[in-house]
Design a protein around this motif. Structure first.
Motif, PDB file in Angstrom:
ATOM      1  N   VAL A 129       0.834  -1.207   0.000  1.00  0.00           N
ATOM      2  CA  VAL A 129       0.000   0.000   0.000  1.00  0.00           C
ATOM      3  C   VAL A 129       0.866   1.253   0.000  1.00  0.00           C
ATOM      4  CG1 VAL A 129      -1.660   1.342   1.355  1.00  0.00           C
ATOM      5  CG2 VAL A 129      -1.985  -1.114   1.075  1.00  0.00           C
ATOM      6  N   ASN A 130       1.881   1.277   0.862  1.00  0.00           N
ATOM      7  CA  ASN A 130       2.762   2.442   0.907  1.00  0.00           C
ATOM      8  C   ASN A 130       3.531   2.624  -0.398  1.00  0.00           C
ATOM      9  OD1 ASN A 130       2.119   3.252   3.550  1.00  0.00           O
ATOM     10  ND2 ASN A 130       3.570   1.783   4.433  1.00  0.00           N
ATOM     11  N   SER A 131       3.935   1.514  -1.006  1.00  0.00           N
ATOM     12  CA  SER A 131       4.671   1.593  -2.263  1.00  0.00           C
ATOM     13  C   SER A 131       3.786   2.112  -3.395  1.00  0.00           C
ATOM     14  CB  SER A 131       5.237   0.218  -2.623  1.00  0.00           C
ATOM     15  OG  SER A 131       5.895   0.258  -3.877  1.00  0.00           O
ATOM     16  N   LEU A 132       2.596   1.553  -3.523  1.00  0.00           N
ATOM     17  CA  LEU A 132       1.691   1.980  -4.586  1.00  0.00           C
ATOM     18  C   LEU A 132       1.273   3.430  -4.418  1.00  0.00           C
ATOM     19  CD1 LEU A 132      -0.580  -1.190  -4.819  1.00  0.00           C
ATOM     20  CD2 LEU A 132       1.073  -0.421  -6.543  1.00  0.00           C
ATOM     21  N   ASN A 133       1.195   3.878  -3.173  1.00  0.00           N
ATOM     22  CA  ASN A 133       0.771   5.255  -2.932  1.00  0.00           C
ATOM     23  C   ASN A 133       1.810   6.273  -3.386  1.00  0.00           C
ATOM     24  OD1 ASN A 133      -1.320   6.992  -1.775  1.00  0.00           O
ATOM     25  ND2 ASN A 133       0.229   7.550  -0.257  1.00  0.00           N
ATOM     26  N   LEU A 134       3.021   5.834  -3.653  1.00  0.00           N
ATOM     27  CA  LEU A 134       4.054   6.742  -4.169  1.00  0.00           C
ATOM     28  C   LEU A 134       3.777   7.157  -5.607  1.00  0.00           C
ATOM     29  CD1 LEU A 134       7.260   4.975  -2.768  1.00  0.00           C
ATOM     30  CD2 LEU A 134       6.124   7.015  -1.861  1.00  0.00           C
TER      31      LEU A 134
END
Length: 399
Positions: free
Chosen positions: A102-107
């Motif tokens: 989730v944190n990666s995709l939110n970048l």
């Protein structure tokens, strides 16, 4: 499906803002349905089907995607930099190391993320700390009176209210069978208590746990202390420590089955640390826990008003002003107080005088309201205190 405009408007407001949208709320309050409603709005605004990816991780069709690396690969295979994408993840806690993906995709600026998770996971307090990306939280409650009434426009408001008092869970809005309704509420209650609370808190004394909740349900709108609960248990020939009882109460609050409302010192503009009040997230739980209690109509109305105030304001407290008490002190988006007193009826002059007294003793100029079920003289102005019929007020747009 029932339109849930307050929530879809919130989602639209935060659309494409690089915030992870975290949708919370009691089980079966309509979080997944909200996703469907919002996706239909996106499609009407020109978003294509391939731009929306909705995965429910309780669905075994997506079992392999519970691995965060496979999930990441799955999403990257279906997205590119040429258009925006909207990702909806239901029951995200089932994905191992979900925060990594989730944190990666939110970048990625062209990806907008919306997630729900189980109560048990949210109540652990771990969720927010795991999301390093900025996020916004939306709490979804069972149906408001206005949402409920939209399905019964052919009935009088008083008849709608009689139905609404029993439950506001969306699935039950058109359920005529009392048995079906009771079975659904019992099932929802068991899911919350057994799957969320008992497992998360490793509670072995479920019977005592339920007795604590029964006491709180019978005391809606009244000041409750841990000592009062303990005295009730002692009368039931059950001895528990105050720490254990407090742990049980916290479990119900974290499981979103009840809300703890702190008291607010109006003159001192500060919170008080004891004698909170409690309200239920749905009155169907009250009928389930207290089937022989009968209707406490004043506190039932107060519970309904509390939930609506929770929808409309940033914070809601119980007001304390020297020797008098105001049912609710609400803090608006400009950090100003708004005061509400709730009464079943005020046709008796002595009752009206009593209900107005606590509001009259507040010496500031912020809005003050008296909400009742009065039909005769239902609207009035008492030196700046606005009296309104509660059902009319419940149908007003959010302030």
């Amino acid at each position: 499906m029932i339109e849930r405009k307050q929530y879809t408007d919130w989602l639209l407001h935060h659309r494409d803002d690089q915030l992870i949208k975290v949708i919370t709320g009691v089980r079966r309050s309509g979080k997944s349905t909200l996703f469907t409603l919002y996706q239909e709005i996106l499609k009407k605004e020109g978003v294509q089907e391939n731009q929306i990816i909705h995965l429910n991780f309780e669905d075994l069709r997506y079992y392999e995607l519970r691995d965060f690396l496979r999930l990441n690969e799955y999403i990257l295979e279906r997205t590119n930099e040429k258009q925006n994408y909207y990702l909806f993840f239901d029951e995200i806690q089932n994905v191992t190391k979900f925060e990594e993906v989730v944190n990666s995709l939110n970048l990625q600026e062209n990806i907008d993320i919306y997630v729900t998770g189980s109560n048990a996971f949210f109540m652990s307090g771990e969720f927010a700390t795991l999301l390093t990306g900025r996020h916004a939280d939306l709490e979804v409650l069972p149906l408001s009176f206005k949402e409920f009434q939209s399905q019964y426009s052919y009935l009088s408001l008083s008849d709608v209210y009689e139905r609404y008092k029993h439950t506001a869970f969306p699935r039950l809005v058109s359920e005529e069978s009392v048995q079906e309704r009771n079975d659904y509420i019992r099932s929802t209650y068991n899911d919350i208590v057994l799957k969320d609370i008992v497992q998360r808190y490793k509670i072995t004394e479920q019977d005592i746990l339920e007795r604590v909740l029964q006491f709180i349900a019978s005391s809606v709108g009244s000041e409750v202390s841990i000592n009062r609960i303990n005295n009730f248990l002692k009368d039931e020939k059950v001895a528990k420590s105050n720490n254990t009882i407090e742990r049980f109460v916290d479990a119900f609050v974290n499981g979103l089955i009840i809300y703890k409302v702190p008291r607010y010192n109006i003159k001192g503009r500060q919170l008080l640390q004891r004698l909170e009040k409690y309200y239920l997230v749905d009155l169907g739980f009250r009928e389930l826990l207290l089937p022989l209690a009968g209707g406490d109509e004043g506190h039932i109305l107060e519970n309904i008003i509390y939930l609506e105030l929770r929808r409309r304001y940033v914070n809601v407290y119980v007001g304390k002003n020297d020797k008098t008490e105001v049912d609710f002190v609400c803090i608006d988006h400009e950090n100003h107080p708004v005061y509400y007193q709730v009464a079943l009826q005020t046709l008796d002059e002595k009752v009206l005088e009593r209900e107005l007294r606590s509001l009259n003793e507040i010496d500031d100029m912020y809005p003050k309201y008296l909400l009742t079920l009065d039909i005769i003289n239902k609207n009035a102005n008492f030196n700046g205190i606005i009296k309104k019929n509660a059902l009319d007020w419940l149908l007003e747009d959010e302030e």
